[in-house]
Scaffold this motif. Sequence first.
Motif, PDB file in Angstrom:
ATOM      1  N   PHE A  60       0.824  -1.204   0.000  1.00 12.68           N
ATOM      2  CA  PHE A  60       0.000   0.000   0.000  1.00 12.68           C
ATOM      3  C   PHE A  60       0.861   1.258   0.000  1.00 12.68           C
ATOM      4  N   HIS A  61       0.285   2.337  -0.495  1.00 14.73           N
ATOM      5  CA  HIS A  61       0.978   3.621  -0.622  1.00 14.73           C
ATOM      6  C   HIS A  61       1.166   4.251   0.762  1.00 14.73           C
ATOM      7  N   PRO A  62       2.300   4.909   1.004  1.00 13.26           N
ATOM      8  CA  PRO A  62       2.518   5.526   2.324  1.00 13.26           C
ATOM      9  C   PRO A  62       1.541   6.640   2.647  1.00 13.26           C
ATOM     10  N   ASP A  63       0.887   7.239   1.638  1.00 15.35           N
ATOM     11  CA  ASP A  63      -0.077   8.300   1.892  1.00 15.35           C
ATOM     12  C   ASP A  63      -1.508   7.781   1.954  1.00 15.35           C
ATOM     13  N   SER A  64      -1.673   6.475   2.103  1.00 15.94           N
ATOM     14  CA  SER A  64      -2.976   5.876   2.391  1.00 15.94           C
ATOM     15  C   SER A  64      -3.027   5.596   3.886  1.00 15.94           C
ATOM     16  N   TYR A  65      -3.977   6.220   4.602  1.00 17.43           N
ATOM     17  CA  TYR A  65      -3.984   6.173   6.067  1.00 17.43           C
ATOM     18  C   TYR A  65      -5.169   5.413   6.658  1.00 17.43           C
ATOM     19  N   GLY A  66      -6.174   5.113   5.889  1.00 10.97           N
ATOM     20  CA  GLY A  66      -7.408   4.556   6.443  1.00 10.97           C
ATOM     21  C   GLY A  66      -7.321   3.085   6.782  1.00 10.97           C
ATOM     22  N   TYR A  67      -7.684   2.740   8.021  1.00  9.99           N
ATOM     23  CA  TYR A  67      -7.831   1.345   8.462  1.00  9.99           C
ATOM     24  C   TYR A  67      -6.566   0.532   8.210  1.00  9.99           C
ATOM     25  N   ARG A  68      -5.436   1.116   8.551  1.00 12.39           N
ATOM     26  CA  ARG A  68      -4.169   0.418   8.372  1.00 12.39           C
ATOM     27  C   ARG A  68      -3.406   0.405   9.694  1.00 12.39           C
ATOM     28  N   PRO A  69      -2.727  -0.701  10.010  1.00 16.28           N
ATOM     29  CA  PRO A  69      -1.936  -0.734  11.243  1.00 16.28           C
ATOM     30  C   PRO A  69      -0.807   0.293  11.201  1.00 16.28           C
ATOM     31  N   GLY A  70      -0.672   1.044  12.295  1.00 18.93           N
ATOM     32  CA  GLY A  70       0.371   2.058  12.356  1.00 18.93           C
ATOM     33  C   GLY A  70       0.022   3.360  11.677  1.00 18.93           C
ATOM     34  N   SER A  80      -3.063   6.518  11.091  1.00 18.11           N
ATOM     35  CA  SER A  80      -4.217   7.100  11.776  1.00 18.11           C
ATOM     36  C   SER A  80      -4.731   8.317  11.012  1.00 18.11           C
ATOM     37  N   ALA A  81      -5.950   8.716  11.352  1.00 15.66           N
ATOM     38  CA  ALA A  81      -6.535   9.912  10.738  1.00 15.66           C
ATOM     39  C   ALA A  81      -5.776  11.168  11.149  1.00 15.66           C
ATOM     40  N   VAL A  82      -5.279  11.212  12.387  1.00 22.05           N
ATOM     41  CA  VAL A  82      -4.516  12.378  12.837  1.00 22.05           C
ATOM     42  C   VAL A  82      -3.257  12.564  11.992  1.00 22.05           C
ATOM     43  N   GLN A  83      -2.600  11.456  11.641  1.00 26.04           N
ATOM     44  CA  GLN A  83      -1.421  11.540  10.776  1.00 26.04           C
ATOM     45  C   GLN A  83      -1.789  12.098   9.401  1.00 26.04           C
ATOM     46  N   ALA A  84      -2.932  11.682   8.867  1.00 26.58           N
ATOM     47  CA  ALA A  84      -3.375  12.191   7.567  1.00 26.58           C
ATOM     48  C   ALA A  84      -3.647  13.684   7.633  1.00 26.58           C
ATOM     49  N   VAL A  85      -4.287  14.131   8.724  1.00 25.00           N
ATOM     50  CA  VAL A  85      -4.566  15.567   8.888  1.00 25.00           C
ATOM     51  C   VAL A  85      -3.255  16.346   9.002  1.00 25.00           C
ATOM     52  N   LYS A 142      -0.261  15.564   7.812  1.00 28.03           N
ATOM     53  CA  LYS A 142       0.425  15.612   6.521  1.00 28.03           C
ATOM     54  C   LYS A 142      -0.271  16.583   5.571  1.00 28.03           C
ATOM     55  N   ALA A 143      -1.597  16.616   5.583  1.00 23.89           N
ATOM     56  CA  ALA A 143      -2.334  17.563   4.745  1.00 23.89           C
ATOM     57  C   ALA A 143      -2.031  19.003   5.172  1.00 23.89           C
ATOM     58  N   ARG A 144      -1.941  19.239   6.467  1.00 22.93           N
ATOM     59  CA  ARG A 144      -1.612  20.574   6.988  1.00 22.93           C
ATOM     60  C   ARG A 144      -0.247  21.018   6.491  1.00 22.93           C
ATOM     61  N   GLU A 145       0.722  20.111   6.568  1.00 23.74           N
ATOM     62  CA  GLU A 145       2.076  20.446   6.136  1.00 23.74           C
ATOM     63  C   GLU A 145       2.126  20.767   4.648  1.00 23.74           C
ATOM     64  N   ARG A 146       1.407  20.004   3.830  1.00 24.29           N
ATOM     65  CA  ARG A 146       1.461  20.217   2.384  1.00 24.29           C
ATOM     66  C   ARG A 146       0.625  21.411   1.952  1.00 24.29           C
ATOM     67  N   ARG A 166       2.371   6.213 -10.329  1.00 24.71           N
ATOM     68  CA  ARG A 166       2.975   5.857 -11.617  1.00 24.71           C
ATOM     69  C   ARG A 166       2.917   7.000 -12.625  1.00 24.71           C
ATOM     70  N   ASN A 167       1.818   7.732 -12.642  1.00 25.22           N
ATOM     71  CA  ASN A 167       1.613   8.750 -13.678  1.00 25.22           C
ATOM     72  C   ASN A 167       1.903  10.179 -13.218  1.00 25.22           C
ATOM     73  N   TYR A 168       1.700  10.486 -11.942  1.00 27.07           N
ATOM     74  CA  TYR A 168       1.875  11.861 -11.449  1.00 27.07           C
ATOM     75  C   TYR A 168       2.645  11.829 -10.134  1.00 27.07           C
ATOM     76  N   PRO A 169       3.879  11.380 -10.136  1.00 29.37           N
ATOM     77  CA  PRO A 169       4.643  11.240  -8.882  1.00 29.37           C
ATOM     78  C   PRO A 169       4.940  12.560  -8.192  1.00 29.37           C
ATOM     79  N   SER A 170       4.864  13.683  -8.910  1.00 28.39           N
ATOM     80  CA  SER A 170       5.181  14.979  -8.307  1.00 28.39           C
ATOM     81  C   SER A 170       3.975  15.639  -7.651  1.00 28.39           C
ATOM     82  N   ILE A 171       2.806  15.041  -7.746  1.00 29.93           N
ATOM     83  CA  ILE A 171       1.584  15.612  -7.162  1.00 29.93           C
ATOM     84  C   ILE A 171       1.216  14.793  -5.921  1.00 29.93           C
ATOM     85  N   PRO A 172       1.394  15.357  -4.726  1.00 26.59           N
ATOM     86  CA  PRO A 172       1.132  14.599  -3.496  1.00 26.59           C
ATOM     87  C   PRO A 172      -0.354  14.546  -3.165  1.00 26.59           C
ATOM     88  N   PHE A 173      -0.714  13.585  -2.339  1.00 29.22           N
ATOM     89  CA  PHE A 173      -2.102  13.430  -1.905  1.00 29.22           C
ATOM     90  C   PHE A 173      -2.117  12.725  -0.551  1.00 29.22           C
TER      91      PHE A 173
END
Length: 471
Positions: A160-170, A172-177, A179-183, A271-278
């Motif tokens: 799985f992609h490192p910027d996928s945060y939902g329902y994964r061990p290790g 959390s939603a707080v981490q996603a928030v 990272k979004a704040r930083e970007r 694969r197609n847009y590696p320079s666009i974060p999410f």
Amino acid sequence: MGREKLKWRTHEGESTDAGHRGGIARSSDEVPVMGMERRGYIIQLYGMVNQRWEEPLSKAKPYSISKRVVWEAYLRVKANKGAAGADEESITDFERDLKNNLYKIWNRMSSGSYFPPPVRTVGIPKSGGGTRKLGIPTVSDRIAQMVVKMYLEPRVEPHFHPDSYGYRPGKSAVQAVGKARERCWRYDWVIDLDIKGFFDNIDHELLMKALRKHTKSKWILLYVERWLKAPARLEDGTLTKRDKGTPQGGVISPLLANLFLHYAFDEWMRRNYPSIPFERYADDGIVHCRSEGQAQWMKKVIERRFAQCKLELHPEKTRIVYCKDDDRRGKYPIEKFDFLGYTFRARRSKNRWGKYFINFSPAVSNEATKAMRQTIRSWHLHLRSDKALDDISRMFNPILRGWINYYSHYYKSALYPTFRTLDRILVKWAMRKYKKLKRHHRRATYWLGRIAHQQPELFAHWQMGLRPAAG
């Protein structure tokens, strides 16, 4: 885990005909297989890297499923609690004949004869209006799904992609928030993605194709396909067939949803847009762009991609947002967005030198604070004059602490008005409970304030420094 807990009944002498017990027919070798325990057979839980817990069985069983994993699955389902399914059997009811019920699950799954029962479907009101369909499997079906999840998750999780945060061990939603704040500080524009009816519209064929890339295990593929096709029992009792989607509420559903979106979106973006974060949390996603033109173009490209995967972006809820702050002072129609219970918008902040500036930051959303206040009012604290203050603290502190742990990470002062509402209700409780405080609002406020200063640990929000005036 003691061996005694795993010695499930062998049903020696019982018929294997389903008609005798009202269940699904079992293989005729149930007694010899389970009888291995009497001959000193010991279950071994191998801690391999991929966590494939295998148990050697006789050739009569086509699928190798460990009894220890079934037991662990039951413990996890019990810890998660949850409502009864279509058979109206609760976890307490299931535990009345625990050994026999766990034995049935293990035997039928390892012999290929497990068929999931209908999934109870209930409507849950959505914050933006309308209802969301929530599927509630039976207790035994949740355990069976947990068994598959425990085998499958270690195989797909590393991909799985490192910027996928939902329902994964290790993750959390707080981490996603965070990272979004930083970007949002580095990128001027955001695409706020909303997939229309995602869980109800997952294409089964595409999902099974993605699943086959990660496992060749026949029994995992068999049972996942059966769960996808299991009928739904509506609230009026009618059964409906499913040719797409996975029940939102099933144990295996979040893992399958992540797997589907990994190929539909995450891997495609990498694969197609590696320079666009999410950042993505289940079906909620944020894409960061440097210009308005790039955001509009990416929105169209993503729409086409989801259409190829038989999904649709919500035309109204998917929006392009400008991240406004002191350095970005343009004016645009949409300058804020909600993500995982936080609202991102321009806010007044203070830097390390004490100077104020305008910063694009998250804080608890208005919808979240509204839901918290409604929950607080539903407790009817002012009518609980039979309770002492420490009783009320023990009853509701876990909920308050959960809110604080999640929403206080960023701009925690946005929580203060909600907790002041709670303090006002506690003042009403004191006025109703004590005669000396009756009809004396200020005296009751000062009384509660003195307790808050003497015992700040009594309520979770008092430990934040938010306390009533002590007079």
